[in-house]
Motif scaffolding. Structure first.
Motif, short mmCIF file in Angstrom:
data_model
loop_
_atom_site.label_atom_id
_atom_site.label_comp_id
_atom_site.label_asym_id
_atom_site.label_seq_id
_atom_site.Cartn_x
_atom_site.Cartn_y
_atom_site.Cartn_z
N LEU A 260 1.13 -1.01 0.36
CA LEU A 260 0.17 0.24 -0.16
C LEU A 260 0.57 1.46 0.08
O LEU A 260 0.26 2.31 -0.50
CB LEU A 260 -1.09 -0.43 1.39
CG LEU A 260 -1.66 -1.27 0.85
CD1 LEU A 260 -2.92 -1.25 2.34
CD2 LEU A 260 -2.96 -0.89 0.07
N THR A 261 2.32 1.34 0.19
CA THR A 261 2.93 2.62 0.42
C THR A 261 3.83 2.90 -1.04
O THR A 261 3.37 3.71 -1.02
CB THR A 261 3.82 2.12 1.73
OG1 THR A 261 3.38 2.01 3.16
CG2 THR A 261 4.91 3.78 1.72
N PRO A 262 3.89 1.80 -1.28
CA PRO A 262 4.39 1.73 -2.66
C PRO A 262 3.17 3.09 -3.43
O PRO A 262 3.60 3.32 -4.15
CB PRO A 262 5.18 0.25 -3.13
CG PRO A 262 5.36 -0.18 -1.97
CD PRO A 262 4.52 0.16 -0.99
N LEU A 263 2.42 1.93 -3.77
CA LEU A 263 1.40 2.53 -4.20
C LEU A 263 0.76 4.17 -3.85
O LEU A 263 0.55 4.39 -5.85
CB LEU A 263 -0.13 1.36 -4.54
CG LEU A 263 -1.18 1.50 -4.77
CD1 LEU A 263 -0.88 1.29 -6.37
CD2 LEU A 263 -2.49 0.71 -4.76
N ALA A 264 0.65 4.31 -2.68
CA ALA A 264 0.47 5.60 -2.11
C ALA A 264 1.29 6.18 -3.11
O ALA A 264 1.32 7.80 -3.54
CB ALA A 264 -0.19 5.79 -1.23
#
Length: 186
Positions: free
Chosen positions: A122-126
């Motif tokens: 989720l962090t890389p996607l954000a």
């Protein structure tokens, strides 16, 4: 008696667990350190959102759909990240330290799995959504700013993204090491 003393007494009175006062304090210290890092991250992200909103208002960007799309993606990705962190903090606070060591370890393992999912997916996607929003804004910046200022924005954004990524990487590394350490303690 305060909460810390209550927890400490419950932890030490468990049968079959060789809890020590130092071990319990170390455990609480590690959990508090994780909470503190998450709160610091949320403060940084909230400040970034406030700066972006101020910029939106300053340049009257709400009159341009492309600008709204770009800055909306940037702000939306940060809001989603903050929401994830708040959810995660709630999960961390719901772990009951007064349970037996086995249940505590199971709860901590679930939390650890949730954090890995957050950090590795989720962090890389954000960050990608944030970068896409910024890239959408670049043609508008190029058309409305001097070439020198445009180059400054390009360079500073790369530096900002690098610093921001290093900050997040260090935060993730610290947290996962602490959680791994807690998870391996018996």
């Amino acid at each position: 008696m305060n909460n810390f003393e209550d927890l400490q007494n419950k932890w030490q009175s468990q049968s079959g667990v060789s809890a020590t006062e130092d071990g319990f304090k170390s455990l609480l210290k590690s959990v508090k350190a994780i909470e503190k890092k998450q709160k610091t991250g949320n403060i940084v992200l909230t400040l970034t959102i406030l700066i972006l909103v101020a910029f939106l208002v300053y340049v009257s960007g709400y009159e341009n759909v492309t600008f709204l799309l770009g800055i909306g993606l940037m702000i939306g990705s940060l809001v989603a990240r903050i929401g994830l962190e708040l959810y995660s903090l709630k999960k961390l606070r719901n772990i009951d330290f007064s349970k037996n060591a086995r249940t505590f370890k199971v709860d901590l393992t679930k939390y650890y799995s949730l954090r890995k999912y957050t950090h590795y997916l989720l962090t890389p996607l954000a960050i990608i959504i944030y970068a896409v929003g910024f890239i959408i804004l670049l043609p508008l910046f190029k058309a409305s700013l001097s070439s020198g200022f445009y180059i400054y924005i390009l360079v500073s954004s790369v530096v900002f993204l690098f610093v921001f990524s290093v900050f997040i990487y260090k935060q993730i590394k610290f947290e996962l090491n602490k959680l791994k350490e807690l998870n391996t303690k018996d």
